[in-house]
Design an enzyme around this catalytic site. Structure first.
Site, PDB file in Angstrom:
ATOM      1  N   ASP A  60       0.770  -1.247   0.000  1.00 53.85           N
ATOM      2  CA  ASP A  60       0.000   0.000   0.000  1.00 53.85           C
ATOM      3  C   ASP A  60       0.803   1.302   0.000  1.00 53.85           C
ATOM      4  O   ASP A  60       0.446   2.262   0.700  1.00 53.85           O
ATOM      5  CB  ASP A  60      -0.968   0.021   1.188  1.00 53.85           C
ATOM      6  CG  ASP A  60      -1.939  -1.143   1.185  1.00 53.85           C
ATOM      7  OD1 ASP A  60      -1.922  -1.942   0.236  1.00 53.85           O
ATOM      8  OD2 ASP A  60      -2.713  -1.260   2.149  1.00 53.85           O
ATOM      9  N   ASP A 102      -4.842  -0.805  -1.710  1.00 52.40           N
ATOM     10  CA  ASP A 102      -6.248  -0.615  -1.386  1.00 52.40           C
ATOM     11  C   ASP A 102      -6.913  -0.184  -2.682  1.00 52.40           C
ATOM     12  O   ASP A 102      -6.366   0.650  -3.424  1.00 52.40           O
ATOM     13  CB  ASP A 102      -6.405   0.493  -0.336  1.00 52.40           C
ATOM     14  CG  ASP A 102      -6.398  -0.020   1.088  1.00 52.40           C
ATOM     15  OD1 ASP A 102      -5.998  -1.179   1.322  1.00 52.40           O
ATOM     16  OD2 ASP A 102      -6.773   0.755   1.979  1.00 52.40           O
ATOM     17  N   HIS A 113     -10.664   0.587  -3.171  1.00 51.08           N
ATOM     18  CA  HIS A 113     -12.033   0.642  -2.666  1.00 51.08           C
ATOM     19  C   HIS A 113     -13.015   1.201  -3.685  1.00 51.08           C
ATOM     20  O   HIS A 113     -12.674   2.125  -4.435  1.00 51.08           O
ATOM     21  CB  HIS A 113     -12.088   1.514  -1.408  1.00 51.08           C
ATOM     22  CG  HIS A 113     -11.251   1.012  -0.280  1.00 51.08           C
ATOM     23  ND1 HIS A 113     -11.449  -0.215   0.306  1.00 51.08           N
ATOM     24  CD2 HIS A 113     -10.212   1.582   0.383  1.00 51.08           C
ATOM     25  CE1 HIS A 113     -10.579  -0.380   1.286  1.00 51.08           C
ATOM     26  NE2 HIS A 113      -9.804   0.693   1.343  1.00 51.08           N
ATOM     27  N   HIS A 123     -10.651   7.054   0.944  1.00 50.67           N
ATOM     28  CA  HIS A 123      -9.263   6.953   0.465  1.00 50.67           C
ATOM     29  C   HIS A 123      -9.151   5.827  -0.546  1.00 50.67           C
ATOM     30  O   HIS A 123      -9.948   4.903  -0.551  1.00 50.67           O
ATOM     31  CB  HIS A 123      -8.299   6.712   1.641  1.00 50.67           C
ATOM     32  CG  HIS A 123      -8.525   5.403   2.326  1.00 50.67           C
ATOM     33  ND1 HIS A 123      -9.511   5.220   3.267  1.00 50.67           N
ATOM     34  CD2 HIS A 123      -7.906   4.206   2.188  1.00 50.67           C
ATOM     35  CE1 HIS A 123      -9.493   3.975   3.688  1.00 50.67           C
ATOM     36  NE2 HIS A 123      -8.539   3.318   3.046  1.00 50.67           N
ATOM     37  N   LYS A 182      -7.039  -5.081  -3.048  1.00 49.08           N
ATOM     38  CA  LYS A 182      -7.801  -5.518  -1.881  1.00 49.08           C
ATOM     39  C   LYS A 182      -8.771  -4.437  -1.442  1.00 49.08           C
ATOM     40  O   LYS A 182      -8.639  -3.283  -1.818  1.00 49.08           O
ATOM     41  CB  LYS A 182      -6.839  -5.898  -0.751  1.00 49.08           C
ATOM     42  CG  LYS A 182      -5.902  -4.786  -0.329  1.00 49.08           C
ATOM     43  CD  LYS A 182      -4.806  -5.310   0.587  1.00 49.08           C
ATOM     44  CE  LYS A 182      -3.933  -4.213   1.110  1.00 49.08           C
ATOM     45  NZ  LYS A 182      -4.586  -3.225   1.938  1.00 49.08           N
ATOM     46  N   CYS A 207      -2.189  -2.475   7.678  1.00 46.27           N
ATOM     47  CA  CYS A 207      -2.051  -3.405   6.557  1.00 46.27           C
ATOM     48  C   CYS A 207      -0.756  -4.200   6.575  1.00 46.27           C
ATOM     49  O   CYS A 207      -0.746  -5.371   6.208  1.00 46.27           O
ATOM     50  CB  CYS A 207      -2.242  -2.659   5.242  1.00 46.27           C
ATOM     51  SG  CYS A 207      -3.924  -1.972   5.115  1.00 46.27           S
TER      52      CYS A 207
END
Length: 180
Positions: free
Chosen positions: A9, A47, A49, A62, A87, A128
């Site tokens: 990340d 990440d 999202h 974020h 993820k 994470c």
């Protein structure tokens, strides 16, 4: 058997100026870049999202898919990354651990590449990185976190140190990049 480097990340939103910035999070980038040519396999997690996610009930918005905030830090030598993991891609999916990637099975990918030792770097130590390292141990990989290539959010003072202690207690090795 071989070793692999997993970059967790290192995204714009987790670096200074980002939506959920880790203090001095960008300082891990030069250390990571120096490590890249020491590993036959380099992977990264991000990440990723959706715009609407239950995850944002706890955290500021974020790393929304395809956004500039979700992109890898521009100084990270991303051309060295052979495998990218995404993820937190579902509306109810937090996706802290890279082992929760939805685009491929990380453990299976590592086993197929005959990786037995996973080195972890990136952001954030207390979320994470910790979740990924603990899942790596559970999956049976020798696991090392590179201390000068990780940084913590520290929502509560001491979170980073506590995360490192929890990882060490679980069998994760802790080292500095100079030892590699």
């Amino acid at each position: 058997m071989q070793r692999a480097l997993l970059i967790v990340d290192v995204q714009n939103d987790f670096c200074p100026g980002g939506a959920l910035a880790v203090p001095q999070g960008d300082q891990v980038v030069p250390v990571i870049n120096r490590l890249l040519d020491r590993f036959p396999l380099v992977l990264s997690s991000q990440d990723w999202h959706p715009a609407q996610s239950r995850h944002f009930e706890r955290w500021p918005v974020h790393c929304v898919q395809e956004s500039q905030g979700a992109a890898l830090h521009p100084d990270l030598q991303a051309d060295a990354i052979q495998v990218r993991l995404y993820k937190g891609t579902g509306q109810a999916d937090d996706g802290y651990s890279a082992f929760e990637a939805t685009n491929l099975d990380l453990a299976q990918t590592l086993h197929q590449a005959q990786v037995d030792h996973l080195y972890i770097v990136g952001l954030a130590t207390d979320y994470c990185v910790k979740a990924t390292a603990l899942d790596a141990i559970k999956a049976g990989f020798d696991t090392t976190v590179v201390l000068d290539a990780v940084a913590a959010v520290e929502l509560t003072p001491g979170d980073g140190i506590n995360a490192l202690q929890a990882m060490s207690n679980a069998g994760v090795r802790l080292t500095h990049s100079s030892a590699l």
